[in-house]
Design a protein around this motif. Structure first.
Motif, PDB file in Angstrom:
ATOM      1  N   PRO A  24       0.830  -1.206   0.000  1.00 30.16           N
ATOM      2  CA  PRO A  24       0.000   0.000   0.000  1.00 30.16           C
ATOM      3  C   PRO A  24       0.866   1.259   0.000  1.00 30.16           C
ATOM      4  O   PRO A  24       1.897   1.306   0.676  1.00 30.16           O
ATOM      5  CB  PRO A  24      -0.798  -0.130   1.311  1.00 30.16           C
ATOM      6  CG  PRO A  24      -0.887  -1.600   1.551  1.00 30.16           C
ATOM      7  CD  PRO A  24       0.413  -2.166   1.047  1.00 30.16           C
ATOM      8  N   ALA A  25       0.442   2.259  -0.782  1.00 27.55           N
ATOM      9  CA  ALA A  25       1.117   3.562  -0.880  1.00 27.55           C
ATOM     10  C   ALA A  25       2.477   3.474  -1.576  1.00 27.55           C
ATOM     11  O   ALA A  25       3.265   4.409  -1.528  1.00 27.55           O
ATOM     12  CB  ALA A  25       1.255   4.222   0.481  1.00 27.55           C
ATOM     13  N   GLU A  26       2.762   2.335  -2.214  1.00 25.39           N
ATOM     14  CA  GLU A  26       4.017   2.198  -2.959  1.00 25.39           C
ATOM     15  C   GLU A  26       3.740   2.124  -4.460  1.00 25.39           C
ATOM     16  O   GLU A  26       2.641   1.773  -4.893  1.00 25.39           O
ATOM     17  CB  GLU A  26       4.753   0.916  -2.541  1.00 25.39           C
ATOM     18  CG  GLU A  26       5.517   1.033  -1.244  1.00 25.39           C
ATOM     19  CD  GLU A  26       6.386  -0.201  -0.969  1.00 25.39           C
ATOM     20  OE1 GLU A  26       7.211  -0.129  -0.059  1.00 25.39           O
ATOM     21  OE2 GLU A  26       6.225  -1.236  -1.658  1.00 25.39           O
ATOM     22  N   ILE A  27       4.767   2.425  -5.235  1.00 21.70           N
ATOM     23  CA  ILE A  27       4.742   2.141  -6.665  1.00 21.70           C
ATOM     24  C   ILE A  27       5.946   1.266  -6.982  1.00 21.70           C
ATOM     25  O   ILE A  27       6.918   1.234  -6.218  1.00 21.70           O
ATOM     26  CB  ILE A  27       4.804   3.427  -7.532  1.00 21.70           C
ATOM     27  CG1 ILE A  27       6.022   4.281  -7.147  1.00 21.70           C
ATOM     28  CG2 ILE A  27       3.525   4.230  -7.417  1.00 21.70           C
ATOM     29  CD1 ILE A  27       6.290   5.446  -8.085  1.00 21.70           C
ATOM     30  N   ARG A  68       1.154   0.020  -9.207  1.00 21.73           N
ATOM     31  CA  ARG A  68       0.767   0.938  -8.146  1.00 21.73           C
ATOM     32  C   ARG A  68       0.054   0.185  -7.056  1.00 21.73           C
ATOM     33  O   ARG A  68      -0.861  -0.582  -7.330  1.00 21.73           O
ATOM     34  CB  ARG A  68      -0.192   1.978  -8.744  1.00 21.73           C
ATOM     35  CG  ARG A  68       0.196   3.393  -8.444  1.00 21.73           C
ATOM     36  CD  ARG A  68      -0.652   4.360  -9.178  1.00 21.73           C
ATOM     37  NE  ARG A  68      -2.064   4.075  -9.023  1.00 21.73           N
ATOM     38  CZ  ARG A  68      -3.005   4.527  -9.852  1.00 21.73           C
ATOM     39  NH1 ARG A  68      -2.660   5.263 -10.877  1.00 21.73           N
ATOM     40  NH2 ARG A  68      -4.254   4.250  -9.647  1.00 21.73           N
ATOM     41  N   GLY A  69       0.473   0.389  -5.816  1.00 21.07           N
ATOM     42  CA  GLY A  69      -0.217  -0.228  -4.688  1.00 21.07           C
ATOM     43  C   GLY A  69      -1.441   0.585  -4.310  1.00 21.07           C
ATOM     44  O   GLY A  69      -1.620   1.713  -4.785  1.00 21.07           O
ATOM     45  N   GLY A  71      -3.763   3.089  -2.689  1.00 23.71           N
ATOM     46  CA  GLY A  71      -3.521   4.366  -2.022  1.00 23.71           C
ATOM     47  C   GLY A  71      -2.366   5.170  -2.593  1.00 23.71           C
ATOM     48  O   GLY A  71      -2.077   6.258  -2.106  1.00 23.71           O
ATOM     49  N   ALA A  72      -1.683   4.650  -3.623  1.00 24.48           N
ATOM     50  CA  ALA A  72      -0.610   5.431  -4.260  1.00 24.48           C
ATOM     51  C   ALA A  72      -1.255   6.527  -5.106  1.00 24.48           C
ATOM     52  O   ALA A  72      -2.339   6.327  -5.662  1.00 24.48           O
ATOM     53  CB  ALA A  72       0.267   4.539  -5.123  1.00 24.48           C
ATOM     54  N   ALA A  73      -0.582   7.679  -5.210  1.00 22.25           N
ATOM     55  CA  ALA A  73      -1.146   8.846  -5.898  1.00 22.25           C
ATOM     56  C   ALA A  73      -1.684   8.473  -7.279  1.00 22.25           C
ATOM     57  O   ALA A  73      -1.021   7.786  -8.058  1.00 22.25           O
ATOM     58  CB  ALA A  73      -0.094   9.934  -6.023  1.00 22.25           C
ATOM     59  N   ALA A  74      -2.898   8.962  -7.576  1.00 24.36           N
ATOM     60  CA  ALA A  74      -3.603   8.572  -8.804  1.00 24.36           C
ATOM     61  C   ALA A  74      -2.888   9.071 -10.057  1.00 24.36           C
ATOM     62  O   ALA A  74      -3.038   8.486 -11.133  1.00 24.36           O
ATOM     63  CB  ALA A  74      -5.034   9.097  -8.759  1.00 24.36           C
ATOM     64  N   ASP A  75      -2.101  10.153  -9.941  1.00 21.63           N
ATOM     65  CA  ASP A  75      -1.456  10.685 -11.151  1.00 21.63           C
ATOM     66  C   ASP A  75      -0.208   9.888 -11.533  1.00 21.63           C
ATOM     67  O   ASP A  75       0.364  10.099 -12.596  1.00 21.63           O
ATOM     68  CB  ASP A  75      -1.120  12.167 -10.976  1.00 21.63           C
ATOM     69  CG  ASP A  75      -0.084  12.398  -9.890  1.00 21.63           C
ATOM     70  OD1 ASP A  75      -0.084  11.632  -8.891  1.00 21.63           O
ATOM     71  OD2 ASP A  75       0.729  13.323 -10.029  1.00 21.63           O
ATOM     72  N   LEU A  76       0.215   8.982 -10.681  1.00 20.57           N
ATOM     73  CA  LEU A  76       1.389   8.163 -11.020  1.00 20.57           C
ATOM     74  C   LEU A  76       0.926   6.916 -11.781  1.00 20.57           C
ATOM     75  O   LEU A  76       1.094   5.788 -11.336  1.00 20.57           O
ATOM     76  CB  LEU A  76       2.161   7.783  -9.754  1.00 20.57           C
ATOM     77  CG  LEU A  76       2.819   8.960  -9.020  1.00 20.57           C
ATOM     78  CD1 LEU A  76       3.388   8.504  -7.685  1.00 20.57           C
ATOM     79  CD2 LEU A  76       3.917   9.601  -9.875  1.00 20.57           C
ATOM     80  N   THR A  77       0.349   7.168 -12.954  1.00 20.06           N
ATOM     81  CA  THR A  77      -0.175   6.062 -13.740  1.00 20.06           C
ATOM     82  C   THR A  77       0.973   5.283 -14.378  1.00 20.06           C
ATOM     83  O   THR A  77       2.090   5.786 -14.502  1.00 20.06           O
ATOM     84  CB  THR A  77      -1.087   6.590 -14.854  1.00 20.06           C
ATOM     85  OG1 THR A  77      -0.386   7.638 -15.527  1.00 20.06           O
ATOM     86  CG2 THR A  77      -2.379   7.148 -14.284  1.00 20.06           C
ATOM     87  N   GLU A  78       0.667   4.072 -14.807  1.00 14.88           N
ATOM     88  CA  GLU A  78       1.686   3.256 -15.476  1.00 14.88           C
ATOM     89  C   GLU A  78       2.201   4.008 -16.691  1.00 14.88           C
ATOM     90  O   GLU A  78       1.430   4.614 -17.431  1.00 14.88           O
ATOM     91  CB  GLU A  78       1.092   1.905 -15.875  1.00 14.88           C
ATOM     92  CG  GLU A  78       0.863   1.019 -14.654  1.00 14.88           C
ATOM     93  CD  GLU A  78       0.213  -0.319 -15.020  1.00 14.88           C
ATOM     94  OE1 GLU A  78       0.394  -0.776 -16.161  1.00 14.88           O
ATOM     95  OE2 GLU A  78      -0.460  -0.874 -14.138  1.00 14.88           O
ATOM     96  N   GLY A  79       3.516   3.989 -16.872  1.00 14.99           N
ATOM     97  CA  GLY A  79       4.113   4.691 -18.002  1.00 14.99           C
ATOM     98  C   GLY A  79       4.678   6.059 -17.632  1.00 14.99           C
ATOM     99  O   GLY A  79       5.397   6.654 -18.420  1.00 14.99           O
ATOM    100  N   VAL A 124       9.032   1.607  -4.306  1.00 15.81           N
ATOM    101  CA  VAL A 124       9.352   2.834  -3.557  1.00 15.81           C
ATOM    102  C   VAL A 124       8.056   3.467  -3.039  1.00 15.81           C
ATOM    103  O   VAL A 124       6.987   3.265  -3.623  1.00 15.81           O
ATOM    104  CB  VAL A 124      10.104   3.857  -4.443  1.00 15.81           C
ATOM    105  CG1 VAL A 124      11.343   3.234  -5.058  1.00 15.81           C
ATOM    106  CG2 VAL A 124       9.202   4.424  -5.535  1.00 15.81           C
ATOM    107  N   PRO A 125       8.159   4.282  -1.965  1.00 19.76           N
ATOM    108  CA  PRO A 125       6.972   5.023  -1.524  1.00 19.76           C
ATOM    109  C   PRO A 125       6.526   5.974  -2.641  1.00 19.76           C
ATOM    110  O   PRO A 125       7.352   6.711  -3.192  1.00 19.76           O
ATOM    111  CB  PRO A 125       7.465   5.811  -0.310  1.00 19.76           C
ATOM    112  CG  PRO A 125       8.718   5.120   0.142  1.00 19.76           C
ATOM    113  CD  PRO A 125       9.331   4.538  -1.102  1.00 19.76           C
ATOM    114  N   ALA A 126       5.228   5.968  -2.955  1.00 13.14           N
ATOM    115  CA  ALA A 126       4.729   6.830  -4.037  1.00 13.14           C
ATOM    116  C   ALA A 126       5.017   8.303  -3.739  1.00 13.14           C
ATOM    117  O   ALA A 126       5.288   9.087  -4.648  1.00 13.14           O
ATOM    118  CB  ALA A 126       3.232   6.604  -4.240  1.00 13.14           C
TER     119      ALA A 126
END
Ligand SMILES: [Zn+2]
Ligand SMILES: [Zn+2]
Length: 330
Positions: A24-27, A68-69, A71-79, A124-126
């Protein structure tokens, strides 16, 4: 995935290890480039006390978000391409709560105390990920971490507008500090290094003068001195070059047991200021912005990245002072 694994000090191998999964909260980041620095050499030699073994080192990196785990920030999409602040501050200790997380009592960092980025993937933590603009590639992105250390150092030193400066050490950190000093209005800046090829780069980046060692500058005086060597004799020499009222930034990492001679009378009578700077503190975003805008240009420091299997070669080149900054492209 494949990763560099240090089983114990002095023994590394390219190993097949399980892919990391995001908690959770990681990418999870597919590593594009990871820089090798002095700290990695210390970890390799067993000279960085907080390191547990086995470990995968690598703390200067950028890459592409692949998972993305919760709760990770929504803007950190794949790619999305990101650079990652490796700092792991506890947030709870006295120093963290005083805003000095880099001096955290439970200090940790990705690649130093938990598995890092000399690997195909790293979790890593998002919140530690910074989006990179499209024109910055992974190798540029991997320069954000060393630059963020330099930004913190220059903030510790304070305003330098119109100050003459001497900078010892023209490796990666020295040449990044040189660019920041010039951008912040210091000048003229004199750079000292024993490797002539590095002095050539320093001049190309704007150093007004260069010297092979501090002794060549005897009789000159500077408002500001910055050491990026960590060599006790060089730090002592730089202090000796300070003008009355001068300020010195001790940035390079000296051996923990090293000592230098400093005249307390001079500190008093000349009102000298000596400050230290440790790693990254709220300076990662500024580093990404400086790279994005082109205000700091790392190109003169970079070489063609090596594959994971070239890790040993990269280590040898760093030790031999060959080139300036070496990257692994896993
Ligand atoms: Zn580093
Ligand atoms: Zn803490």
């Amino acid at each position: 995935m494949r990763a560099i694994v240090l089983d114990r000090p002095g023994a590394f191998r390219v190993a097949e290890v399980p892919d990391p999964a995001p908690r959770p909260a990681e990418i999870v980041v597919r590593v594009e480039c990871c820089g090798i620095c002095g700290t990695d050499l210390h970890i390799l030699a067993g000279e960085f006390p907080p390191t547990p073994y086995p470990i995968t080192p690598g703390h200067e990196f950028a890459g592409i978000v692949v998972a993305r785990g919760a709760g990770a920030a929504a803007d950190l999409t794949e790619g999305t391409r990101v650079a990652v602040d490796p700092s792991l501050f506890c947030g709870r200790c006295r120093r963290c709560r005083a805003g000095r997380g880099n001096l955290c009592e439970n200090w940790g960092a990705i690649g130093d105390t938990v598995d890092g980025a000399f690997a195909e993937y790293v979790a890593v933590p998002a919140v530690s990920a910074y989006r990179l603009p499209p024109h910055l590639d992974g190798q540029y992105g991997a320069m954000a971490e060393p630059l963020s250390c330099a930004v913190h150092g220059l903030r510790r030193l304070g305003p330098v507008l119109g100050s003459s400066a001497v900078l010892t050490g023209a490796g990666t950190m020295g040449l990044l500090l040189l660019q920041l000093l010039l951008r912040a209005g210091a000048g003229p800046v004199t750079v000292v290094d024993r490797i002539p090829a590095r002095l050539e780069v320093a001049r190309a980046l704007g150093a007004a003068a260069t010297a092979g060692d501090g002794g060549a500058l005897a009789g000159e005086r500077f408002d500001v001195a910055v050491d990026a060597t960590g060599v006790p004799a060089a730090i002592e020499a730089a202090l000796g070059l300070l003008d009355r009222g001068g300020r010195m930034l001790v940035f390079g990492v000296a051996p923990a047991e090293a000592a230098i001679g400093v005249s307390p009378f001079r500190i008093y009578n000349d009102e000298l200021t000596i400050v230290g700077s440790m790693a990254v503190l709220r300076s990662f975003g500024a580093a990404v912005d400086l790279l994005s805008s082109g205000a700091v240009d790392p190109r003169a420091l970079l070489a063609e990245p090596l594959p994971l299997a070239g890790f040993g070669t990269a280590v040898d080149r760093v030790r031999a002072g060959q080139g300036i900054k070496w990257h692994i492209r896993p």
